[in-house]
Design a protein around this motif. Structure first.
Motif, PDB file in Angstrom:
ATOM      1  N   SER A 184     -23.812 -63.792 -53.914  1.00  0.00           N
ATOM      2  CA  SER A 184     -23.448 -62.609 -53.128  1.00  0.00           C
ATOM      3  C   SER A 184     -24.583 -61.598 -53.078  1.00  0.00           C
ATOM      4  CB  SER A 184     -22.168 -61.965 -53.681  1.00  0.00           C
ATOM      5  OG  SER A 184     -22.258 -61.755 -55.069  1.00  0.00           O
ATOM      6  N   SER A 185     -25.532 -61.658 -54.013  1.00  0.00           N
ATOM      7  CA  SER A 185     -26.693 -60.772 -53.954  1.00  0.00           C
ATOM      8  C   SER A 185     -27.468 -60.965 -52.662  1.00  0.00           C
ATOM      9  CB  SER A 185     -27.619 -61.040 -55.153  1.00  0.00           C
ATOM     10  OG  SER A 185     -28.785 -60.250 -55.079  1.00  0.00           O
ATOM     11  N   ASN A 186     -27.476 -62.201 -52.122  1.00  0.00           N
ATOM     12  CA  ASN A 186     -28.179 -62.457 -50.867  1.00  0.00           C
ATOM     13  C   ASN A 186     -27.633 -61.615 -49.725  1.00  0.00           C
ATOM     14  OD1 ASN A 186     -28.436 -66.049 -51.457  1.00  0.00           O
ATOM     15  ND2 ASN A 186     -29.778 -64.402 -52.111  1.00  0.00           N
ATOM     16  N   MET A 187     -26.383 -61.172 -49.854  1.00  0.00           N
ATOM     17  CA  MET A 187     -25.746 -60.419 -48.777  1.00  0.00           C
ATOM     18  C   MET A 187     -25.801 -58.914 -48.987  1.00  0.00           C
ATOM     19  SD  MET A 187     -22.450 -62.724 -47.813  1.00  0.00           S
ATOM     20  CE  MET A 187     -22.187 -64.054 -48.975  1.00  0.00           C
ATOM     21  N   CYS A 188     -26.284 -58.477 -50.155  1.00  0.00           N
ATOM     22  CA  CYS A 188     -26.262 -57.024 -50.403  1.00  0.00           C
ATOM     23  C   CYS A 188     -27.562 -56.514 -51.010  1.00  0.00           C
ATOM     24  CB  CYS A 188     -25.063 -56.650 -51.271  1.00  0.00           C
ATOM     25  SG  CYS A 188     -24.937 -57.574 -52.820  1.00  0.00           S
ATOM     26  N   HIS A 189     -27.909 -56.924 -52.229  1.00  0.00           N
ATOM     27  CA  HIS A 189     -29.033 -56.323 -52.942  1.00  0.00           C
ATOM     28  C   HIS A 189     -30.223 -57.264 -53.144  1.00  0.00           C
ATOM     29  CE1 HIS A 189     -28.340 -52.152 -54.123  1.00  0.00           C
ATOM     30  NE2 HIS A 189     -27.058 -52.442 -54.133  1.00  0.00           N
ATOM     31  N   GLU A 190     -30.289 -58.358 -52.393  1.00  0.00           N
ATOM     32  CA  GLU A 190     -31.474 -59.203 -52.499  1.00  0.00           C
ATOM     33  C   GLU A 190     -32.722 -58.430 -52.084  1.00  0.00           C
ATOM     34  OE1 GLU A 190     -33.484 -62.670 -53.568  1.00  0.00           O
ATOM     35  OE2 GLU A 190     -31.420 -62.010 -53.905  1.00  0.00           O
ATOM     36  N   THR A 191     -32.534 -57.471 -51.177  1.00  0.00           N
ATOM     37  CA  THR A 191     -33.657 -56.618 -50.782  1.00  0.00           C
ATOM     38  C   THR A 191     -34.225 -55.889 -52.000  1.00  0.00           C
ATOM     39  OG1 THR A 191     -32.484 -56.301 -48.700  1.00  0.00           O
ATOM     40  CG2 THR A 191     -34.385 -54.890 -49.097  1.00  0.00           C
ATOM     41  N   THR A 192     -33.344 -55.461 -52.894  1.00  0.00           N
ATOM     42  CA  THR A 192     -33.789 -54.834 -54.142  1.00  0.00           C
ATOM     43  C   THR A 192     -34.647 -55.788 -54.951  1.00  0.00           C
ATOM     44  OG1 THR A 192     -31.927 -53.293 -54.325  1.00  0.00           O
ATOM     45  CG2 THR A 192     -32.959 -53.997 -56.385  1.00  0.00           C
ATOM     46  N   SER A 193     -34.158 -57.025 -55.119  1.00  0.00           N
ATOM     47  CA  SER A 193     -34.877 -58.000 -55.936  1.00  0.00           C
ATOM     48  C   SER A 193     -36.271 -58.270 -55.397  1.00  0.00           C
ATOM     49  CB  SER A 193     -34.082 -59.307 -56.000  1.00  0.00           C
ATOM     50  OG  SER A 193     -32.790 -59.085 -56.522  1.00  0.00           O
ATOM     51  N   VAL A 194     -36.404 -58.276 -54.074  1.00  0.00           N
ATOM     52  CA  VAL A 194     -37.697 -58.576 -53.460  1.00  0.00           C
ATOM     53  C   VAL A 194     -38.609 -57.351 -53.451  1.00  0.00           C
ATOM     54  CG1 VAL A 194     -38.824 -59.232 -51.295  1.00  0.00           C
ATOM     55  CG2 VAL A 194     -36.783 -60.458 -52.064  1.00  0.00           C
ATOM     56  N   ALA A 195     -38.079 -56.217 -52.974  1.00  0.00           N
ATOM     57  CA  ALA A 195     -38.928 -55.033 -52.776  1.00  0.00           C
ATOM     58  C   ALA A 195     -39.360 -54.407 -54.102  1.00  0.00           C
ATOM     59  CB  ALA A 195     -38.199 -54.010 -51.918  1.00  0.00           C
ATOM     60  N   LEU A 196     -38.421 -54.255 -55.047  1.00  0.00           N
ATOM     61  CA  LEU A 196     -38.810 -53.666 -56.325  1.00  0.00           C
ATOM     62  C   LEU A 196     -39.751 -54.583 -57.097  1.00  0.00           C
ATOM     63  CD1 LEU A 196     -35.639 -51.861 -57.743  1.00  0.00           C
ATOM     64  CD2 LEU A 196     -37.391 -51.041 -56.166  1.00  0.00           C
ATOM     65  N   LYS A 197     -39.518 -55.884 -56.997  1.00  0.00           N
ATOM     66  CA  LYS A 197     -40.420 -56.833 -57.663  1.00  0.00           C
ATOM     67  C   LYS A 197     -41.841 -56.656 -57.140  1.00  0.00           C
ATOM     68  CE  LYS A 197     -41.517 -60.588 -60.038  1.00  0.00           C
ATOM     69  NZ  LYS A 197     -41.610 -60.564 -61.511  1.00  0.00           N
ATOM     70  N   LYS A 198     -41.987 -56.483 -55.835  1.00  0.00           N
ATOM     71  CA  LYS A 198     -43.305 -56.317 -55.234  1.00  0.00           C
ATOM     72  C   LYS A 198     -43.948 -54.997 -55.647  1.00  0.00           C
ATOM     73  CE  LYS A 198     -45.576 -55.933 -50.692  1.00  0.00           C
ATOM     74  NZ  LYS A 198     -46.105 -54.562 -50.899  1.00  0.00           N
ATOM     75  N   ALA A 199     -43.160 -53.919 -55.682  1.00  0.00           N
ATOM     76  CA  ALA A 199     -43.726 -52.587 -55.881  1.00  0.00           C
ATOM     77  C   ALA A 199     -43.940 -52.229 -57.344  1.00  0.00           C
ATOM     78  CB  ALA A 199     -42.830 -51.544 -55.219  1.00  0.00           C
ATOM     79  N   ILE A 200     -42.992 -52.609 -58.210  1.00  0.00           N
ATOM     80  CA  ILE A 200     -43.110 -52.207 -59.610  1.00  0.00           C
ATOM     81  C   ILE A 200     -43.032 -53.382 -60.587  1.00  0.00           C
ATOM     82  CG2 ILE A 200     -42.245 -49.877 -59.179  1.00  0.00           C
ATOM     83  CD1 ILE A 200     -39.539 -50.763 -60.309  1.00  0.00           C
ATOM     84  N   GLY A 201     -42.880 -54.599 -60.056  1.00  0.00           N
ATOM     85  CA  GLY A 201     -42.881 -55.777 -60.916  1.00  0.00           C
ATOM     86  C   GLY A 201     -41.557 -56.094 -61.557  1.00  0.00           C
ATOM     87  N   SER A 202     -40.513 -55.313 -61.246  1.00  0.00           N
ATOM     88  CA  SER A 202     -39.184 -55.561 -61.787  1.00  0.00           C
ATOM     89  C   SER A 202     -38.207 -55.731 -60.630  1.00  0.00           C
ATOM     90  CB  SER A 202     -38.722 -54.391 -62.660  1.00  0.00           C
ATOM     91  OG  SER A 202     -37.342 -54.505 -62.960  1.00  0.00           O
ATOM     92  N   PRO A 203     -37.378 -56.773 -60.640  1.00  0.00           N
ATOM     93  CA  PRO A 203     -36.437 -56.985 -59.542  1.00  0.00           C
ATOM     94  C   PRO A 203     -35.166 -56.149 -59.652  1.00  0.00           C
ATOM     95  CG  PRO A 203     -36.221 -58.758 -61.117  1.00  0.00           C
ATOM     96  CD  PRO A 203     -37.344 -57.886 -61.620  1.00  0.00           C
ATOM     97  N   VAL A 204     -35.064 -55.330 -60.700  1.00  0.00           N
ATOM     98  CA  VAL A 204     -33.866 -54.513 -60.922  1.00  0.00           C
ATOM     99  C   VAL A 204     -34.280 -53.069 -61.184  1.00  0.00           C
ATOM    100  CG1 VAL A 204     -32.574 -56.480 -61.823  1.00  0.00           C
ATOM    101  CG2 VAL A 204     -33.807 -54.999 -63.408  1.00  0.00           C
TER     102      VAL A 204
END
Length: 768
Positions: A189-209
Motif C-alpha cells: 500500500s506504500s506504493n499508493m501513498c508514501h512511496e514518494t517519501t521513500s524515493v525523495a527522502l532517500k535521494k535528498a537525505i539518505g533516509s527513506p523515512v
C-alpha cells in the motif's frame, strides 16, 4: 440539498457553504464512536481492548501509524482508532450461508459499506464459477490448490501484494516466501501513498523515512503542516499539537481544504474542555494553497528566507541560515539559491494561489524558530511532481539545519499501522533495499536479484495479460488502485487470485479463474498457537517498534492467523528446505523475530527482549545523526523541475480534482456516511466546489453532475451521480471522495520518480 448541511451556526467566512462549526474531538468524537458501537454491536471484549489500545503490553491500533507514547493517556485511542477496533470486533458474521444466498455478480452492485457491514468472514471459501458463488472449503484443500497453481506458473508472472496492516512477523515471512518462490513482485500500500517519501527522502537525505521521534514535538518552536487531514487521519497527533500550542509553538498549515482538526481541537479526555466547551486554536496561520501549488509556496518561503539572510547580514552581520551546517553537511545550496532568486513573485503567487505577504509571514515563523518540524501527508506525495514537493521541502529545512537536531526534522504522517515496517523487513520490489546476501546464507537459497513489480507496474502487466496470479495479504487492492474499470475487466483473465481478509470487500468479488477467500484473525484477537499465545510487532511512522497482543475471542473457530496462512501457502508451494521451518515459525513467532534480527542486526538487536518496550524501541535513523547515506555523502539541495506539482496544466473547462477521505472511513473501509468534520452527512456522492466556481460554471447547489477525465489520452473515464456541494476551496479546485472517484485517475498519471498515483491533482471536466 438534504443530508449535507451541518448543524450549528454559520461561520462568517463560510456563508453559504457546507462546513462544521465545532472543533475536532469533543462530544462530536464521542458521538461518532457511539454510532459505530451501535451499528457493529461489538463483542464484550471490545471495551477491554480499547482500554489496552496503544499501551505498552497491549494491543496496537490497526488504524493509523502515529507513534505511541511511553506514558499513555488513560484512553490512548482516537475516534478513528476506536472505530477501527469496533469494526474489527463486531458481532456480525459473514458466513457460508450468506454466500449461498448471493451470487458474486449480485454482490458487485453493493456499496462498499454494505459489503463490510456483513461482518467478519468465518470460513475459508472457494469461488465456484459454475454457480457464481463462494462455497466453503477446508484449509488443507485451499493450501494444496494454491500451491498446485503456483507451481504451474512462472514465479515472475505472479504478484504478492501486502496491505499496510500485516505485522512485521507476517511481512518478513511473506517476502521470504515470494523470494524463495522466485520473484520480487512485492507491491504494498506504500506504493499508493508514501512511496514518494521513500524515493525523495532517500535521494535528498539518505533516509527513506522521516527523521523525527515523538519527543521532538516537546522541544520544537514551530511546526509546518502540508497536505494532511490530521483530524480524520491521525487524530491522536492532535494531543501533542495541543500541548505544543499551549507552550507557545507556532503551527503553520498549508492545505487546499480547511480541515477542522488543524483549526481547532477540544480534548475528549479533558473534563474541563468537555464541560466548558473550551477548545484550542491549532494553526496560527492557515494558507489554502492550490492543489499542486506547494512547490511554488515553499520556493516563495525559501526566497524570503534568503533575502532576509542577505539583509540581516548586510545590516548587522547576523545569519538567518545555519552557515556552518550548510558548509559541512550539504551540497547544491548555491544552485537552489540562484534558482530562488531568479523566480518572480508573480509566478510564485500564480502557481501557489497565495499572496506574497502570506508566504513571507509563514517564512518569518520559520526564521524566528530555533527548532522546526515539517510534517506532511499525501497532499504532497500524490502528485506527478510529488518528489519535487518533498525535495523542495527538504531544501527549506536544510537552510537552517533543521534535520538532525532535537526538536526539529521532517516527519511524513503515514496511514496504515505498519506500512513503514513492512518495507523495513523486506516487502519491497527493489532488491537493493533487502539484505539478500545475508538471507541467501540464512535460508540456503539463491534470491532473485531483478527489480520486481510495484503497484503501477503490476496493474500494467495485469492489463497486458503478463501477470497470471495475484495474492493479496489484506487490503482492497482492486478498489484502491487507479484505472478501476479497465483493471476490473483485466483482473478476471488471471488464472489465480487469493485474498486474505477479515471482512468482505469489492476486491473479493473480482476473481480469476481459480479464486480463494481466506479469513484471518484480526490483530485484536487472541492468537493461540502450539507454544501458546503469540504477540506480533509493527513499526510506527516515527520508526519505533511496538509489540501487540490481542485478547479478544476469535470471530470464528475456523480462522487462521496471517502467519499461519502465509506459512501454509509456502509449505504447499515450495520444495522442502531444512532451513525453511514453516511449521516451527507458525508455532512460535519469537523464532520469526530471531530471523528478523539475524537479517537486520543493526535495527533489531535483542528483538525479542524489547518487544514491549514502553513507547516502542527506536530502530535508528542515520540522517537523524547527520550521517548522509546519499550519493554525495551529504544532504543534497535539489532544484525542482517545475513550480507546479501537476502533470497537466490548466486549460478552459479543466478542474483540479483532489480525492478525499471522510471522517467516517479509513482508506477504502467505509464505517458510515458521516463526514462530520466537514459538515457532510448521509452521502458520499458529492463534488465539493467553491461557491463562486459553482456560479461561474452555471451550476447550482444540489445539482447532480458527472466528472469525466480530462487527461488528454483519449480514454473515456467517468463517474456519475455527484451532487454539487459548496465548500471553501481554492478557485479551480474541486474535491470528491476516494475510492468512489478512483476510476478518474489514469494508471499512467503518477509521480515521475516513485510511480505513486497522482490522486491529489487529477485533471477532470464537469459534465451536466
Amino acid at each position: 440539498m438534504n443530508g449535507c448541511r451541518a448543524k450549528g451556526s454559520w461561520v462568517a467566512d463560510e456563508k453559504d457553504t457546507v462546513h462544521y462549526s465545532g472543533a475536532a474531538g469533543g462530544w462530536g468524537s464521542v458521538r461518532g464512536m457511539t454510532e459505530v458501537l451501535a451499528r457493529e454491536r461489538p463483542t464484550p471484549a471490545a471495551l477491554d481492548t480499547l482500554r489496552r489500545q496503544n499501551k505498552p503490553g497491549g494491543f496496537m491500533c490497526v488504524s493509523c501509524a502515529w507513534g505511541k507514547p511511553k506514558h499513555p493517556h488513560p484512553f490512548e485511542f482516537c475516534e478513528n482508532g476506536a472505530k477501527a477496533t469496533l469494526w474489527e470486533m463486531t458481532s456480525r458474521r459473514c458466513t457460508p450461508e450468506f454466500f449461498a444466498q448471493h451470487t458474486v455478480t449480485e454482490l458487485r452492485d453493493w456499496k462498499d459499506y454494505d459489503l463490510e457491514h456483513q461482518g467478519r468472514l468465518t470460513h475459508p471459501m472457494r469461488y465456484d464459477r459454475a454457480t457464481d458463488k463462494y462455497v466453503p472449503c477446508a484449509w488443507d484443500e485451499a493450501f494444496a490448490a494454491i500451491g498446485t497453481e503456483l507451481k504451474r506458473l512462472d514465479p515472475k508472472s505472479t504478484v504478492f501484494y501486502a496491505s499496510g496492516r500485516a505485522s512485521l512477523e507476517t511481512s518478513y515471512l511473506y517476502a521470504l516466501f515470494a523470494r524463495m518462490y522466485g520473484h520480487n513482485n512485492l507491491p504494498d500500500s506504500s506504493n499508493m501513498c508514501h512511496e514518494t517519501t521513500s524515493v525523495a527522502l532517500k535521494k535528498a537525505i539518505g533516509s527513506p523515512v522521516g527523521t523525527c521521534v515523538l519527543e521532538d514535538l516537546e522541544k520544537c518552536d514551530a511546526i509546518f503542516f502540508f497536505g494532511h487531514n490530521t483530524g480524520s487521519n491521525a487524530p491522536r497527533l492532535l494531543h501533542p499539537l495541543q500541548e505544543a500550542v499551549k507552550r507557545g509553538v507556532q503551527i503553520v498549515t498549508f492545505n487546499p481544504i480547511r480541515e477542522t482538526g488543524l483549526e481547532r481541537f477540544k480534548n475528549p479526555q479533558s473534563p474541563v474542555e468537555m464541560l466548558t466547551g473550551k477548545e484550542t486554536e491549532i494553526s496560527s496561520l492557515y494558507l489554502q494553497v492550490k492543489a499542486g501549488g506547494d512547490i511554488a509556496a515553499i520556493m516563495g518561503m525559501i526566497k524570503h528566507v534568503l533575502s532576509t539572510e542577505e539583509r540581516r547580514w548586510r545590516e548587522d552581520k547576523r545569519h538567518v541560515l545555519d552557515v556552518d551546517f550548510l558548509a559541512q553537511h550539504t551540497t547544491g545550496f548555491e544552485t537552489v539559491k540562484a534558482h530562488a532568486e531568479q523566480l518572480s513573485w508573480e509566478e510564485i503567487e500564480r502557481e501557489s494561489g497565495l499572496a506574497r505577504a502570506d508566504l513571507e509571514k509563514a517564512a518569518d515563523v520559520y526564521i524566528a524558530a530555533e527548532r522546526t518540524i515539517f510534517m506532511y501527508g499525501m497532499g504532497l506525495t500524490q502528485h506527478v511532481h510529488g518528489s519535487d514537493n518533498l525535495t523542495t521541502l527538504v531544501d527549506l529545512a536544510l537552510l537552517k539545519g533543521s534535520i538532525g537536531r532535537e526538536g526539529a526534522g521532517i516527519s511524513p504522517i503515514r496511514g496504515h499501522s505498519n506500512v513503514q515496517g513492512q518495507r523495513t523487513v523486506g516487502i519491497s520490489e527493489k532488491p537493493e533495499l533487502v539484505p539478500l546476501d545475508r538471507m541467501a546464507e540464512q535460508f540456503a537459497f539463491d534470491p532473485p536479484r531483478d527489480t520486481g513489480l510495484n503497484t503501477v507496474d503490476a496493474c500494467e502487466k495485469i492489463i497486458s495479460g503478463e501477470v497470471k496470479a495475484f495474492i493479496g495479504l489484506g487490503g482492497n487492492f482492486v478498489r484502491a488502485i487507479p484505472e478501476q474499470v479497465k483493471m476490473e475487466q483485466a483482473w478476471q483473465s488471471m488464472r489465480l487470485t487469493v485474498q486474505i481478509a477479515t471482512k468482505l470487500n469489492r476486491s473479493h468479488l473480482i476473481n480469476g479463474e481459480v479464486a480463494y477467500l481466506l479469513p484471518c484473525l484480526g490483530r485484536s484477537e487472541r492468537d493461540m498457537q502450539v507454544t501458546g499465545a503469540q504477540a506480533v510487532t509493527m513499526e510506527d511512522s516515527l520508526s519505533c517498534i511496538h509489540g501487540s497482543q490481542g485478547n479478544g475471542h476469535p470471530a470464528s473457530d475456523h480462522l487462521k492467523s496471517e502467519v499461519a496462512i502465509v506459512c501454509g501457502m509456502a509449505k504447499a508451494t515450495l520444495p522442502p528446505n531444512p532451513k525453511a521451518r514453516w511449521d516451527d515459525w507458525t508455532a512460535d513467532y519469537g523464532l520469526i523475530r530471531d530471523l528478523i534480527e539475524e537479517s537486520y542486526p543493526e535495527m533489531f538487536a535483542d528483538f525479542n527482549a524489547r518487544v514491549f518496550t514502553p513507547g516502542g524501541f527506536y530502530k535508528g535513523n542515520a540522517a537523524r545523526e547527520r550521517i548522509w547515506k546519499t550519493e554525495s555523502g551529504k544532504a543534497e539541495f535539489t532544484v525542482p523541475t517545475s513550480l507546479s506539482a501537476l502533470g497537466l496544466g490548466d486549460k478552459e473547462g479543466r478542474w483540479r480534482l483532489m480525492t478525499l477521505r471522510s471522517n467516517d472511513q479509513f482508506n477504502t473501509t467505509i464505517y458510515g456516511y458521516s463526514d462530520r468534520l466537514r459538515g457532510i452527512e448521509g452521502t458520499r456522492d458529492i463534488v465539493l466546489m467553491h461557491p463562486d466556481d459553482i456560479a461561474a460554471a452555471g451550476l447550482a447547489e444540489g445539482q447532480v453532475v458527472s466528472l469525466a477525465s480530462d487527461a488528454d489520452d483519449g480514454e473515456h473515464r467517468q463517474v456519475d451521480g455527484l451532487t454539487v456541494t459548496p465548500y471553501l476551496l481554492p478557485r479551480g479546485c474541486i474535491g470528491a471522495y476516494y475510492p468512489e472517484t478512483n476510476p478518474l485517475v489514469p494508471l499512467w498519471y503518477h509521480d515521475e520518480a516513485s510511480k505513486t498515483p497522482a490522486s491529489k491533482g487529477v485533471p477532470v471536466r464537469i459534465v451536466t
